[in-house]
Design a protein around this motif. Structure first.
Motif, short mmCIF file in Angstrom:
data_model
loop_
_atom_site.label_atom_id
_atom_site.label_comp_id
_atom_site.label_asym_id
_atom_site.label_seq_id
_atom_site.Cartn_x
_atom_site.Cartn_y
_atom_site.Cartn_z
N ALA A 261 67.52 32.01 100.11
CA ALA A 261 66.32 32.84 100.01
C ALA A 261 65.62 33.01 101.35
CB ALA A 261 65.35 32.23 98.99
N ALA A 262 65.92 32.11 102.28
CA ALA A 262 65.26 32.15 103.58
C ALA A 262 65.93 33.13 104.54
CB ALA A 262 65.25 30.76 104.21
N GLY A 263 67.05 33.71 104.13
CA GLY A 263 67.76 34.63 105.03
C GLY A 263 68.28 33.88 106.24
N ASP A 264 67.98 34.42 107.45
CA ASP A 264 68.46 33.79 108.67
C ASP A 264 67.41 32.90 109.33
OD1 ASP A 264 70.93 34.81 108.45
OD2 ASP A 264 70.51 36.61 109.67
N ASP A 265 66.24 32.84 108.76
CA ASP A 265 65.14 32.09 109.36
C ASP A 265 65.35 30.58 109.17
OD1 ASP A 265 62.78 30.98 110.13
OD2 ASP A 265 61.50 32.46 109.14
N LYS A 266 65.74 29.92 110.27
CA LYS A 266 66.10 28.50 110.19
C LYS A 266 64.93 27.63 109.72
CE LYS A 266 70.41 27.75 111.74
NZ LYS A 266 70.91 28.21 113.04
N LYS A 268 62.31 28.53 107.95
CA LYS A 268 62.01 28.82 106.55
C LYS A 268 63.07 28.17 105.65
CE LYS A 268 60.35 32.65 103.79
NZ LYS A 268 60.63 34.06 103.49
N MET A 269 64.30 28.21 106.16
CA MET A 269 65.42 27.62 105.42
C MET A 269 65.11 26.16 105.10
SD MET A 269 69.28 27.87 106.80
CE MET A 269 69.49 29.60 107.13
N ARG A 270 64.58 25.47 106.13
CA ARG A 270 64.26 24.06 105.95
C ARG A 270 63.09 23.89 104.98
NH1 ARG A 270 62.14 21.46 111.02
NH2 ARG A 270 60.21 21.46 109.81
N GLU A 271 62.07 24.71 105.21
CA GLU A 271 60.87 24.60 104.36
C GLU A 271 61.19 24.83 102.89
OE1 GLU A 271 57.63 26.11 107.68
OE2 GLU A 271 58.00 27.34 105.88
N LEU A 272 61.95 25.88 102.63
CA LEU A 272 62.26 26.21 101.23
C LEU A 272 63.09 25.12 100.57
CD1 LEU A 272 62.91 30.06 101.35
CD2 LEU A 272 60.88 28.85 100.53
N GLN A 273 64.03 24.57 101.35
CA GLN A 273 64.86 23.49 100.80
C GLN A 273 64.01 22.25 100.52
OE1 GLN A 273 69.21 23.07 102.02
NE2 GLN A 273 68.30 23.98 103.83
N GLU A 274 63.07 21.98 101.44
CA GLU A 274 62.22 20.80 101.22
C GLU A 274 61.33 20.99 99.99
OE1 GLU A 274 61.98 19.06 105.79
OE2 GLU A 274 60.15 19.80 104.84
N GLN A 275 60.81 22.20 99.83
CA GLN A 275 59.99 22.49 98.64
C GLN A 275 60.81 22.27 97.37
OE1 GLN A 275 58.37 26.44 99.04
NE2 GLN A 275 57.26 25.85 100.91
N GLU A 276 62.04 22.81 97.40
CA GLU A 276 62.91 22.68 96.23
C GLU A 276 63.26 21.21 96.01
OE1 GLU A 276 63.47 25.29 94.39
OE2 GLU A 276 64.74 24.30 92.90
#
Lengths: 326, 71, 88, 239
Positions: A261-266, A268-276
């Motif tokens: 869901a974060a696309g290519d934004d590294k 955001k990728m981390r943030e979204l995974q941490e939230q999940e």
């Protein structure tokens, strides 16, 4: 009360207990312990202070536990059978008790070969001790506390009063023996049990049922281990490489989805995974607490202590009970 | 083939004492292979010629030369 | 082509042995362990056929190369031979 | 049997190079079976050392010999005189043999080890050796289905597997079976799993290497030997 520790009081009160984990640093600087203790304080009833986990030299469990206690966080000092013989173990237990420590978790400890993984050299050539094993260490501690005797039989003028813990890997091989493994630790005198990280709740439920059939849930307080997932990669690694841990595919899929869901934004990728990851941890905590015979959770946010607060709050486990000492 | 396995093992020993394992070889041939024998001998001798004298031969020579000059 | 020849020569330079000069008076000294029933017969045949091959090869006849012991090979090298082959 | 492995050649060379007359002394029992230190290996090692000496331009005399066993005095006797003519004995016997010969030579000649004595093991297939007993002096194999947790478990656990068992393998290496996994499976087959449910108390390790050097004395045999010796002396005097 056997020890009068906060953890023991919470368990005795019938409320669900929450423990956390604090890994001491590879450094002589106490500030990391103080910092982590600050993050955990108020969000758990006690925090495990690991004893040179993965066989890497760190601030000793007793010293770090003492620092944590000074900061107002109740520690569960861990003691491995890897590094001490029964003389050193008992000497350390007396010393720990003299410093006011009240909880101790007995574990076999990772083999010294583990230290040489990743970038670390460790001490794979060290001589391990294993004079006694976990069950025997539990028994020694119980004998010291309840009979005022050392393992060899000599008297102790003042006995160390510990709330004695042991670990349990419910889903390790050979799986049908694991409930009996738990029984032996309880027979030896374990007051509380913290399990290896659980992701496969269905499998854990069936192992708990076997433990209940042996009546173990009434003789000890079993706290379900929850390791907070941080990324899809971590979950995959835990599934494939960590002994006794299986991760259901749907959890890995959820993490992958969050990552995508974060696309290519590294970042955001981390943030979204941490939230999940926090969401998954909260769900696991809630599911675990519903299993009959479970008396609490052991939440391990490894090198991510700040995750404790949102998880404990979202799981409805905040505020932690404040119980007066006897 | 017992001999082939032994040759392989001795190659490891030679290497330990600083002798090139290429100085040792195993060949298979039948009684009817006269021309192959001749060819094989030439091949192997060529290989050895390229490698030069064995370190042991060189050491012996050095020693005897030293012996002569000392006398 | 010159490159290939050069490369081939480099490969033949031993990596195990210390570099050395080859004295002018040296000739290869090779020992062959030959099985009586196959390789030695082949050598015999080569002789009968009047095929010429390197005179550097001295042959030791064995009833079978299975008889060849590790120590026979090591002893040969210890005596200073430059190469050994077994043929069976 | 006792399993050993020859030391790295360079290490052996470093031990030997300062001497003048060296005997590589093999033992033809256990260490011959594991291709580490029998007469044959001693002979090969001596030849290799001679070649090394030659290349280094050292004037070193190196012989080899072998006897049946390095752990009983009788076997040494035929070679005693020969042995005394060397200034170093490189023993390729196990550590027992090295100690025993060194005691016998009592400081007259040094005895150096040519092999690393590794363990008590079996030979499940040619060229493959596994450790199966730790020689702890207090056997518990009747409790564990004939599988020794002291040496076959990398943590010598006495009360069941640790949390590191993965698919029946040890956390130390995926090529090593988890001893406790094997023990549980064996005990199930034997129908005696419940034997494992009892907590084993801390062990007395004084019977292992932790109580000082161990000795076993068979008094009936020693008494008989002493009597025989006495008789022999008496008849000797009678002549």
């Amino acid at each position: 009360m056997k020890s009068g520790s906060n953890l023991e009081r919470v368990i005795a009160s019938g409320k669900m207990a929450v423990t956390a984990e604090l890994g001491p640093p590879m450094s002589a600087d106490p500030h990391e312990v103080i910092h982590k203790a600050g993050q955990l304080k108020g969000f758990c009833d006690a925090a495990n202070i690991t004893d040179c986990q993965t066989a890497v030299v760190r601030i000793s469990s007793i010293a770090a536990a003492f620092i944590a206690q000074r900061e107002g966080l109740e520690p569960v000092m861990q003691m491995t059978c890897r590094d001490r013989n029964r003389i050193a173990m008992q000497a350390d237990l007396l010393g720990a008790a003299a410093l006011g420590l009240k909880n101790c978790l007995c574990i076999a400890g990772d083999h010294q070969k583990f230290g040489a993984s990743g970038k670390l050299k460790g001490h794979p050539g060290a001589k391990n001790v294993y004079d006694v094993d976990t069950c025997q260490l539990v028994g020694i501690m119980k004998k010291m506390r309840d009979e005022g005797l050392q393992q060899g039989g000599d008297k102790l003028e003042v006995a160390p009063k510990f709330f004695i813990g042991a670990s349990w890997t419910p889903m390790g091989d050979p799986m049908d023996f694991r409930p009996y493994n738990l029984k032996k630790k309880v027979d030896a005198g374990a007051d509380f049990i913290q399990t290896q990280g659980i992701y496969d709740m269905e499998l854990f439920k069936s192992q708990m049922e076997k433990a209940r059939n042996l009546g173990l849930h009434e003789r000890t307080a079993i706290l379900a281990g929850i390791i907070v997932p941080k990324s899809a990669m971590m979950l995959k690694y835990m599934d494939s490489s960590v002994a006794g841990v299986t991760v259901p595919k749907e959890l890995i899929d959820r993490m992958n989805k969050a990552k995508a869901a974060a696309g290519d934004d590294k970042k955001k990728m981390r943030e979204l995974q941490e939230q999940e990851g926090i969401k998954i941890a909260v769900e696991l905590v809630q599911q675990a607490l519903e299993i009959p015979g479970i008396k609490g959770v052991h939440i391990q946010a490894i090198e991510w202590e700040s995750a404790m607060e949102p998880i404990v709050k979202a799981a409805g486990l905040y505020p932690r009970p404040v119980l007066p000492a006897e | 083939m017992f001999a082939a396995r032994r040759i392989e093992y001795v190659k490891t020993l030679l290497k330990k004492v600083g002798i090139d394992p290429a100085r040792l070889e195993m060949y298979n041939l039948s009684a009817a292979m006269g021309p192959r024998w001749a060819e094989m001998c030439d091949e192997f001798v060529d290989r050895i010629r390229n490698l030069g004298p064995s370190p042991i031969w060189l050491a012996s020579r050095k020693q005897s030369e030293k012996g002569v000059t000392e006398q | 082509m010159a490159d290939v020849a050069e490369a081939a020569e480099q490969i033949l330079v031993s990596t195990v042995e210390a570099p050395h000069d080859t004295p002018a008076d040296w000739t290869p000294n090779v020992l062959a362990f030959a099985c009586h029933y196959c390789a030695f017969a082949a050598a015999d045949l080569a002789g009968v056929m009047r095929l010429s091959y390197s005179p550097s090869v001295k042959i030791i006849r064995l009833p079978c190369t299975g008889k060849l012991d590790h120590i026979h090979i090591l002893s040969a090298f210890e005596k200073g031979v430059d190469g050994v082959f077994a043929a069976g | 049997m006792i399993v050993g492995k020859q030391k790295p050649f360079d290490e052996i060379w470093d031990m030997v190079k300062g001497f003048k007359k060296v005997l590589v002394y093999g033992c033809n029992t256990c260490v011959a079976i594991c291709h580490a230190g029998g007469s044959k290996e001693a002979e090969l090692l001596a030849s290799m050392l001679r070649m090394r000496a030659k290349q280094e331009g050292l004037d070193l005399l190196i012989d080899s010999a072998g006897i049946e066993r390095h752990c009983e005095p009788e076997f040494f006797e035929p070679l005693d005189e020969k042995v005394k003519t060397y200034d170093l004995i490189l023993s390729t016997a196990c550590g027992v043999g090295v100690n025993f010969l060194a005691d016998r030579l009592a400081g007259a000649i040094p005895v150096y080890p040519g092999i690393n004595t590794s363990f008590y093991g079996a030979v499940p297939e040619a060229g493959f050796f596994v450790e199966l007993c730790g020689g702890c002096g207090n056997c518990i194999l009747h409790l564990t289905g004939g599988i020794c947790p002291i040496v076959r478990c990398s943590k010598s656990l006495m009360n069941g597997p640790c949390g590191g068992t993965d698919k029946g393998k040890c956390e130390v290496s995926s090529e090593t079976d988890c001893a406790w996994f094997l023990i549980v499976e064996r005990m199930k087959k034997l129908g005696t799993l419940e034997k494992l449910f009892e907590v084993q108390p801390p062990r007395d390790w004084s019977t292992a290497t932790h109580g000082g050097p161990r000795r076993i004395s068979l008094e009936h045999i020693r008494a008989y030997e002493a009597e025989e010796e006495k008789k022999a002396t008496l008849t000797g005097e009678g002549k």
